[in-house]
Design a protein around this motif. Structure first.
Motif, mmCIF file in Angstrom:
data_model
loop_
_atom_site.group_PDB
_atom_site.id
_atom_site.type_symbol
_atom_site.label_atom_id
_atom_site.label_comp_id
_atom_site.label_asym_id
_atom_site.label_seq_id
_atom_site.Cartn_x
_atom_site.Cartn_y
_atom_site.Cartn_z
ATOM 1 N N ASP A 52 0.837 -1.197 0.000
ATOM 2 C CA ASP A 52 0.000 0.000 0.000
ATOM 3 C C ASP A 52 0.872 1.248 0.000
ATOM 4 N N ASP A 53 0.529 2.189 -0.858
ATOM 5 C CA ASP A 53 1.151 3.517 -0.918
ATOM 6 C C ASP A 53 0.089 4.434 -1.499
ATOM 7 N N ASP A 54 -0.686 5.064 -0.622
ATOM 8 C CA ASP A 54 -1.812 5.871 -1.112
ATOM 9 C C ASP A 54 -1.415 7.311 -1.419
ATOM 10 N N ASP A 55 -0.160 7.616 -1.416
ATOM 11 C CA ASP A 55 0.442 8.914 -1.729
ATOM 12 C C ASP A 55 0.001 10.057 -0.805
ATOM 13 N N SER A 56 -0.561 9.720 0.359
ATOM 14 C CA SER A 56 -0.876 10.755 1.352
ATOM 15 C C SER A 56 0.409 11.221 2.008
ATOM 16 N N VAL A 57 0.445 12.483 2.400
ATOM 17 C CA VAL A 57 1.591 13.043 3.098
ATOM 18 C C VAL A 57 1.253 13.121 4.581
ATOM 19 N N LEU A 58 2.099 12.545 5.431
ATOM 20 C CA LEU A 58 1.899 12.570 6.868
ATOM 21 C C LEU A 58 2.742 13.689 7.467
ATOM 22 N N CYS A 59 2.091 14.615 8.165
ATOM 23 C CA CYS A 59 2.787 15.720 8.837
ATOM 24 C C CYS A 59 2.721 15.444 10.331
ATOM 25 N N ASN A 60 3.864 15.162 10.939
ATOM 26 C CA ASN A 60 3.885 14.739 12.337
ATOM 27 C C ASN A 60 3.895 15.860 13.356
ATOM 28 N N ASP A 61 4.408 17.018 13.022
ATOM 29 C CA ASP A 61 4.472 18.135 13.962
ATOM 30 C C ASP A 61 4.301 19.451 13.203
ATOM 31 N N PRO A 62 3.119 19.673 12.591
ATOM 32 C CA PRO A 62 2.932 20.816 11.695
ATOM 33 C C PRO A 62 2.978 22.182 12.364
ATOM 34 N N GLY A 63 2.987 22.232 13.692
ATOM 35 C CA GLY A 63 3.104 23.515 14.369
ATOM 36 C C GLY A 63 4.514 24.079 14.337
ATOM 37 N N ILE A 64 5.487 23.220 14.010
ATOM 38 C CA ILE A 64 6.872 23.679 14.017
ATOM 39 C C ILE A 64 7.642 23.323 12.754
ATOM 40 N N THR A 65 7.152 22.367 11.962
ATOM 41 C CA THR A 65 7.933 21.948 10.799
ATOM 42 C C THR A 65 7.048 21.513 9.645
ATOM 43 N N ASN A 66 7.598 21.626 8.443
ATOM 44 C CA ASN A 66 6.908 21.113 7.262
ATOM 45 C C ASN A 66 7.393 19.716 6.909
ATOM 46 N N ALA A 67 8.286 19.158 7.727
ATOM 47 C CA ALA A 67 8.792 17.814 7.451
ATOM 48 C C ALA A 67 7.615 16.848 7.373
ATOM 49 N N ALA A 68 7.590 16.081 6.317
ATOM 50 C CA ALA A 68 6.485 15.158 6.087
ATOM 51 C C ALA A 68 7.032 13.888 5.459
ATOM 52 N N CYS A 69 6.255 12.834 5.558
ATOM 53 C CA CYS A 69 6.702 11.580 4.959
ATOM 54 C C CYS A 69 5.530 10.855 4.323
#
Length: 142
Positions: free
Chosen positions: A114-131
């Motif tokens: 499975d790879d539904d191409d969704s972007v997971l944002c783990n701490d959006p209050g401080i970073t745009n890092a996503a996976c």
């Protein structure tokens, strides 16, 4: 936005914008220094990494998931987590997932389940890092 400081993997930025009342606002944030698409918001979430959920197939059945224990310096302790890693320049997400899984566990993924191409944002209050989360199959009989 303006870059306040940077290293190879992260940069500290100051964001400036007008709020819904037209007042100027500022926000400090950390971001991965990867290019974003033209026209994207100031810090558009960008899947610069993959998280891998390896599912072990034993005797023909998908039976277990594999997690790893890894020391995380910002927390000063070991963490239980999914294998993960940064996407190389020009690298496909599945290739990153297969490479990182092998580097971190010694296991080889057989396929992407499975790879539904969704972007997971783990701490959006401080970073745009996503996976991107990819579920992969590992055959225990190989």
């Amino acid at each position: 936005k303006s870059v306040v400081g940077a290293t190879r993997w992260l940069q500290l930025v100051k964001l400036n914008w007008l709020d819904d009342r037209g007042r100027p606002r500022e926000w400090d944030a950390a971001e991965r220094p990867f290019p974003i698409e033209a026209g994207s918001p100031l810090m558009a979430p960008q899947a610069s990494a993959v998280a891998i959920l390896p599912v072990l197939r034993m005797n023909g059945l998908l039976s277990e998931v594999i997690l790893i224990s890894q020391f995380r310096p910002p927390l000063g302790r070991m963490c239980i987590e999914a294998p993960a890693g940064l996407v190389g320049a020009g690298e496909e997400y599945a290739a990153t997932a297969f490479r990182e899984l092998f580097e971190e566990t010694g296991l080889r993924a057989k396929s992407v389940l499975d790879d539904d191409d969704s972007v997971l944002c783990n701490d959006p209050g401080i970073t745009n890092a996503a996976c991107r989360l990819l579920v992969v199959e590992v055959d225990a009989n190989d």
